[in-house]
Write a protein that holds these residues in place. Structure first.
Motif, PDB file in Angstrom:
ATOM      1  N   PHE A  42      73.810  92.234  56.670  1.00  0.00           N
ATOM      2  CA  PHE A  42      74.512  91.135  57.330  1.00  0.00           C
ATOM      3  C   PHE A  42      73.897  89.787  56.984  1.00  0.00           C
ATOM      4  O   PHE A  42      74.588  88.841  56.620  1.00  0.00           O
ATOM      5  CB  PHE A  42      74.493  91.343  58.848  1.00  0.00           C
ATOM      6  N   ALA A  43      72.577  89.684  57.094  1.00  0.00           N
ATOM      7  CA  ALA A  43      71.911  88.401  56.886  1.00  0.00           C
ATOM      8  C   ALA A  43      72.116  87.875  55.473  1.00  0.00           C
ATOM      9  O   ALA A  43      72.336  86.677  55.269  1.00  0.00           O
ATOM     10  CB  ALA A  43      70.421  88.536  57.182  1.00  0.00           C
ATOM     11  N   SER A 127      68.966  98.559  60.913  1.00  0.00           N
ATOM     12  CA  SER A 127      67.946  97.710  60.293  1.00  0.00           C
ATOM     13  C   SER A 127      67.975  96.254  60.766  1.00  0.00           C
ATOM     14  O   SER A 127      66.947  95.572  60.740  1.00  0.00           O
ATOM     15  CB  SER A 127      68.090  97.752  58.764  1.00  0.00           C
ATOM     16  N   GLU A 128      69.140  95.763  61.231  1.00  0.00           N
ATOM     17  CA  GLU A 128      69.251  94.329  61.521  1.00  0.00           C
ATOM     18  C   GLU A 128      69.594  93.977  62.962  1.00  0.00           C
ATOM     19  O   GLU A 128      69.668  92.796  63.306  1.00  0.00           O
ATOM     20  CB  GLU A 128      70.301  93.693  60.589  1.00  0.00           C
ATOM     21  N   ALA A 129      69.814  94.968  63.802  1.00  0.00           N
ATOM     22  CA  ALA A 129      70.255  94.686  65.178  1.00  0.00           C
ATOM     23  C   ALA A 129      69.287  93.785  65.927  1.00  0.00           C
ATOM     24  O   ALA A 129      69.701  92.904  66.689  1.00  0.00           O
ATOM     25  CB  ALA A 129      70.451  95.990  65.935  1.00  0.00           C
ATOM     26  N   LYS A 130      67.988  93.970  65.711  1.00  0.00           N
ATOM     27  CA  LYS A 130      66.990  93.185  66.440  1.00  0.00           C
ATOM     28  C   LYS A 130      67.116  91.693  66.143  1.00  0.00           C
ATOM     29  O   LYS A 130      66.864  90.854  67.002  1.00  0.00           O
ATOM     30  CB  LYS A 130      65.587  93.679  66.088  1.00  0.00           C
ATOM     31  N   ASN A 131      67.510  91.364  64.909  1.00  0.00           N
ATOM     32  CA  ASN A 131      67.613  89.963  64.512  1.00  0.00           C
ATOM     33  C   ASN A 131      68.951  89.334  64.874  1.00  0.00           C
ATOM     34  O   ASN A 131      69.089  88.103  64.836  1.00  0.00           O
ATOM     35  CB  ASN A 131      67.392  89.831  63.006  1.00  0.00           C
ATOM     36  N   ASP A 134      73.735  89.478  69.159  1.00  0.00           N
ATOM     37  CA  ASP A 134      75.155  89.354  69.504  1.00  0.00           C
ATOM     38  C   ASP A 134      75.989  90.426  68.812  1.00  0.00           C
ATOM     39  O   ASP A 134      76.864  91.033  69.442  1.00  0.00           O
ATOM     40  CB  ASP A 134      75.678  87.967  69.119  1.00  0.00           C
ATOM     41  N   ILE A 135      75.736  90.654  67.517  1.00  0.00           N
ATOM     42  CA  ILE A 135      76.511  91.691  66.840  1.00  0.00           C
ATOM     43  C   ILE A 135      76.060  93.076  67.287  1.00  0.00           C
ATOM     44  O   ILE A 135      76.857  94.021  67.296  1.00  0.00           O
ATOM     45  CB  ILE A 135      76.470  91.558  65.295  1.00  0.00           C
ATOM     46  N   ALA A 136      74.791  93.202  67.683  1.00  0.00           N
ATOM     47  CA  ALA A 136      74.317  94.475  68.222  1.00  0.00           C
ATOM     48  C   ALA A 136      75.035  94.797  69.528  1.00  0.00           C
ATOM     49  O   ALA A 136      75.448  95.937  69.769  1.00  0.00           O
ATOM     50  CB  ALA A 136      72.808  94.435  68.436  1.00  0.00           C
ATOM     51  N   ALA A 137      75.197  93.775  70.384  1.00  0.00           N
ATOM     52  CA  ALA A 137      75.899  93.970  71.653  1.00  0.00           C
ATOM     53  C   ALA A 137      77.364  94.307  71.409  1.00  0.00           C
ATOM     54  O   ALA A 137      77.949  95.154  72.102  1.00  0.00           O
ATOM     55  CB  ALA A 137      75.780  92.711  72.512  1.00  0.00           C
ATOM     56  N   PHE A 138      77.956  93.656  70.425  1.00  0.00           N
ATOM     57  CA  PHE A 138      79.347  93.943  70.065  1.00  0.00           C
ATOM     58  C   PHE A 138      79.487  95.393  69.597  1.00  0.00           C
ATOM     59  O   PHE A 138      80.393  96.119  70.036  1.00  0.00           O
ATOM     60  CB  PHE A 138      79.807  93.003  68.948  1.00  0.00           C
ATOM     61  N   TYR A 139      78.587  95.832  68.740  1.00  0.00           N
ATOM     62  CA  TYR A 139      78.640  97.203  68.212  1.00  0.00           C
ATOM     63  C   TYR A 139      78.423  98.214  69.338  1.00  0.00           C
ATOM     64  O   TYR A 139      79.063  99.264  69.369  1.00  0.00           O
ATOM     65  CB  TYR A 139      77.578  97.367  67.129  1.00  0.00           C
TER      66      TYR A 139
END
Length: 231
Positions: A42-43, A127-131, A134-139
């Motif tokens: 993502f990043a 791998s990227e949820a911690k960074n 917002d997208i982690a919460a969405f997922y």
């Protein structure tokens, strides 16, 4: 044919082609975004790259998606979370045993998501949820919660029908989720999770996991007793 009619027909044809192209653009952008999100994460994915891969300008991309985050959400909905309505309806009419239903669930998930490029989205989130909270919460809301609810339905069905023993569903769901996450990581990590001596066949792997979930590792008491007698 009169020139006026020729130009009229030609203009209409170009307009129709442009309209078809316009209608296809969101799908083309989502396909391009999926490729790049899975490949680069993502990043590291830039909207300019997505637009270029889809053959449009950056400005055109923003006509359909206001930000990279919104583009990512649309990719998830298109490839994963948008399927839950279909899956719930399918399982509501399932007529087999709950064990067969569980096996069907895991195999269908692999065929429709795991074996496709969309499975790379899960690795991306790991791998990227911690960074990107917002997208982690969405997922979590769009994929994890509905997925676990579906698994709970299957396990609860088994308990209600006397096919499964009583269990704590809050934790039992992970007995189904964890093997599938491992399969994704093995697929997208160049086999680093799997021994070189093992050719991991997804179908055989799923069959083995289903067998372990349903029957455990212990020998049935009657067979265990027979084994002791032989010793």
């Amino acid at each position: 044919m009169p020139l006026s009619k020729f130009f009229c027909n030609n203009t209409n044809g170009v307009a129709a082609k442009r309209e078809r192209r316009k209608e296809a653009r969101p799908g083309e952008l989502l396909d391009a975004a999926l490729d790049l999100f899975v490949e680069k994460g993502f990043a590291a994915t830039r909207v300019e790259e997505v637009a270029a891969l889809a053959g449009v300008s950056k400005g055109t991309l923003f006509l359909y998606f206001q930000s990279k985050e919104e583009l990512f959400k649309a990719v998830v909905r298109e490839n994963i979370s948008g399927r839950f309505k279909e899956w719930n309806e399918e399982f509501a009419s399932f007529e087999g045993s709950s064990g067969e239903m569980l096996a069907y669930c895991m195999n269908v998930w692999w065929e429709r998501v795991g074996a496709t490029k969309a499975s790379g989205i899960t690795k991306l989130l790991v791998s990227e949820a911690k960074n990107f909270p917002d997208i982690a919460a969405f997922y979590q809301k769009e994929v994890i919660q509905p997925g676990q609810a579906l698994i709970r339905r299957i396990l609860q069905r088994g308990m209600d029908r006397g096919e499964f023993r009583a269990m704590d569903l809050d934790y039992a769901v992970y007995s189904v989720v964890a093997p599938m996450i491992f399969l994704i990581l093995a697929k997208h990590s160049m086999g680093v999770c799997v021994s070189d001596s093992v050719a991991l066949d997804p179908k055989q792997y799923i069959a083995s996991q289903v067998n372990t979930i349903l029957h455990g590792l212990s020998m049935p008491p009657d067979q265990a007793a027979q084994g002791k007698e032989k010793v």
